[in-house]
Design a protein around this motif. Structure first.
Motif, mmCIF file in Angstrom:
data_model
loop_
_atom_site.group_PDB
_atom_site.id
_atom_site.type_symbol
_atom_site.label_atom_id
_atom_site.label_comp_id
_atom_site.label_asym_id
_atom_site.label_seq_id
_atom_site.Cartn_x
_atom_site.Cartn_y
_atom_site.Cartn_z
ATOM 1 N N GLN A 59 0.860 -1.183 0.000
ATOM 2 C CA GLN A 59 0.000 0.000 0.000
ATOM 3 C C GLN A 59 0.891 1.226 0.000
ATOM 4 O OE1 GLN A 59 -2.604 -0.815 3.448
ATOM 5 N NE2 GLN A 59 -4.295 -0.886 2.006
ATOM 6 N N ARG A 60 0.679 2.087 -0.991
ATOM 7 C CA ARG A 60 1.490 3.292 -1.085
ATOM 8 C C ARG A 60 1.184 4.234 0.074
ATOM 9 N NH1 ARG A 60 3.625 4.882 -5.933
ATOM 10 N NH2 ARG A 60 2.894 7.015 -5.693
ATOM 11 N N PHE A 61 2.242 4.842 0.593
ATOM 12 C CA PHE A 61 2.086 5.772 1.707
ATOM 13 C C PHE A 61 1.156 6.918 1.330
ATOM 14 C CE2 PHE A 61 3.911 9.590 3.940
ATOM 15 C CZ PHE A 61 3.358 9.311 5.175
ATOM 16 N N SER A 62 1.323 7.460 0.128
ATOM 17 C CA SER A 62 0.507 8.594 -0.303
ATOM 18 C C SER A 62 -0.976 8.248 -0.368
ATOM 19 C CB SER A 62 0.972 9.103 -1.670
ATOM 20 O OG SER A 62 0.956 8.072 -2.635
ATOM 21 N N LEU A 74 9.883 13.824 0.933
ATOM 22 C CA LEU A 74 9.871 12.756 1.930
ATOM 23 C C LEU A 74 8.738 11.776 1.642
ATOM 24 C CD1 LEU A 74 11.152 11.614 4.474
ATOM 25 C CD2 LEU A 74 9.655 13.096 5.826
ATOM 26 N N VAL A 75 7.593 12.283 1.240
ATOM 27 C CA VAL A 75 6.471 11.411 0.874
ATOM 28 C C VAL A 75 6.864 10.537 -0.314
ATOM 29 C CG1 VAL A 75 4.092 11.339 0.023
ATOM 30 C CG2 VAL A 75 4.743 13.020 1.759
ATOM 31 N N ARG A 76 7.560 11.127 -1.292
ATOM 32 C CA ARG A 76 7.996 10.360 -2.461
ATOM 33 C C ARG A 76 8.997 9.259 -2.057
ATOM 34 N NH1 ARG A 76 7.637 15.404 -5.264
ATOM 35 N NH2 ARG A 76 9.797 15.918 -4.776
ATOM 36 N N GLN A 77 9.888 9.581 -1.122
ATOM 37 C CA GLN A 77 10.844 8.580 -0.649
ATOM 38 C C GLN A 77 10.110 7.403 0.006
ATOM 39 O OE1 GLN A 77 14.061 10.131 1.803
ATOM 40 N NE2 GLN A 77 14.068 12.036 0.642
ATOM 41 N N ILE A 83 8.030 1.909 2.417
ATOM 42 C CA ILE A 83 8.542 1.804 3.784
ATOM 43 C C ILE A 83 7.467 1.882 4.855
ATOM 44 C CG2 ILE A 83 10.002 3.002 5.482
ATOM 45 C CD1 ILE A 83 11.814 3.751 3.130
ATOM 46 N N PHE A 84 6.400 2.644 4.604
ATOM 47 C CA PHE A 84 5.440 2.921 5.661
ATOM 48 C C PHE A 84 4.905 1.656 6.321
ATOM 49 C CE2 PHE A 84 0.990 4.433 6.825
ATOM 50 C CZ PHE A 84 1.398 5.030 8.001
ATOM 51 N N GLN A 85 4.456 0.700 5.501
ATOM 52 C CA GLN A 85 3.840 -0.500 6.057
ATOM 53 C C GLN A 85 4.823 -1.385 6.819
ATOM 54 O OE1 GLN A 85 3.955 0.366 2.870
ATOM 55 N NE2 GLN A 85 4.481 -1.341 1.524
ATOM 56 N N ILE A 122 16.264 7.058 4.041
ATOM 57 C CA ILE A 122 15.287 8.125 4.194
ATOM 58 C C ILE A 122 15.995 9.341 4.764
ATOM 59 C CG2 ILE A 122 13.181 8.829 5.377
ATOM 60 C CD1 ILE A 122 12.763 6.784 3.205
ATOM 61 N N GLU A 123 15.775 10.482 4.143
ATOM 62 C CA GLU A 123 16.453 11.702 4.570
ATOM 63 C C GLU A 123 15.448 12.784 4.930
ATOM 64 O OE1 GLU A 123 19.181 12.805 1.540
ATOM 65 O OE2 GLU A 123 20.367 10.975 1.701
ATOM 66 N N PRO A 124 14.891 12.724 6.158
ATOM 67 C CA PRO A 124 13.979 13.787 6.596
ATOM 68 C C PRO A 124 14.750 15.069 6.856
ATOM 69 C CG PRO A 124 14.428 12.274 8.392
ATOM 70 C CD PRO A 124 15.079 11.690 7.173
ATOM 71 N N PRO A 125 14.085 16.211 6.818
ATOM 72 C CA PRO A 125 14.776 17.472 7.097
ATOM 73 C C PRO A 125 15.264 17.521 8.542
ATOM 74 C CG PRO A 125 12.407 17.808 6.921
ATOM 75 C CD PRO A 125 12.666 16.406 6.480
#
Length: 248
Positions: A59-62, A74-77, A83-85, A122-125
């Motif tokens: 399932q896509r995060f978006s 970040l959403v695209r990453q 990764i979310f699931q 993953i590279e969050p700000p």
């Protein structure tokens, strides 16, 4: 002093922050977005995210994301890495009813998932270094992940309890926006929704008329009635409201 239709902010005798909400006054996702922005500003966070708990592996995060101010990159990453699931965040929330806190590791794939699939970086700000997350359920039992991110220390004590309670109230507000969307869907006809959907895809009235086999005049009439029903001032605002309500 309260402002009209705005949450009032005050401090009690213990100097703990209280965020007052009238759930009945929140009817749209835009109003909820404003509340979330005020909440994170009050508590010293910089980002927030509300998403449906993933119920399957693919399932896509978006697609699960409901409301957030996360950077689009970040959403695209998260989507690219699926990764979310499999994230440590989701894994930990499934195992407790208490808030989950932590750093960058919460956004990464859980260790056992990372062993199976090569992990993407993953590279969050920098201002998303720490996270506070809870798993909440709607009245009908649908699970949602609510996460606040920033650079501040973990909330503890009364502040932690108040923040948790506030997020419960905000989820109730979100559930009300779903009800509003359902009411709007019942009011809009199938043709009106089709016209709005094609317009959101960039089609002109003439093109929509050809696609639907209608006259341009009839398409224009559908836009006018849809705009009125959505309490919008023009076609673009009607499209935006329909998208926020998940009608198109």
């Amino acid at each position: 002093m309260k402002e009209s239709n705005e949450p009032a902010l005050r401090r009690d005798a213990n100097a703990e922050m209280v965020f007052e909400i009238d759930p009945a006054s929140v009817r749209t996702e835009y109003e909820l977005l404003r509340l979330m922005r005020r909440l994170i500003a009050l508590y010293g966070f910089s980002h927030f995210m509300i998403a449906r708990l993933p119920l399957a592996e693919q399932q896509r995060f978006s697609e699960r994301l409901v409301l957030s101010n996360w950077p689009s990159e970040l959403v695209r990453q998260y989507d690219a890495g699926e990764i979310f699931q499999t994230s440590a965040l989701v894994e930990q929330l499934r195992q407790t009813k208490l808030p989950v806190t932590g750093g960058a590791e919460l956004l990464e794939a859980a260790r056992r998932a990372a062993d199976r699939v090569p992990a993407r970086r993953i590279e969050p700000p920098p201002d998303m270094a720490r996270h506070f997350a809870v798993l909440l359920h709607t009245t009908y039992g649908e699970p949602f992940v609510v996460m606040l991110s920033g650079k501040r220390d973990e909330p503890i004590g009364t502040e932690r309890a108040m923040l948790y309670f506030t997020l419960v109230q905000l989820l109730e507000c979100l559930e009300r926006t779903f009800d509003t969307g359902n009411v709007a869907r019942e009011k809009l006809s199938g043709r009106e929704i089709e016209c709005l959907r094609w317009a959101a895809a960039g089609k002109s009235s003439d093109e929509i008329a050809i696609i639907l086999g209608l006259s341009t005049y009839t398409v224009s009439s559908y836009f006018k009635s849809a705009t009125r029903k959505l309490d919008a001032v023009n076609r673009m605002q009607a499209i935006a409201r329909a998208m926020r309500m998940k009608l198109i």
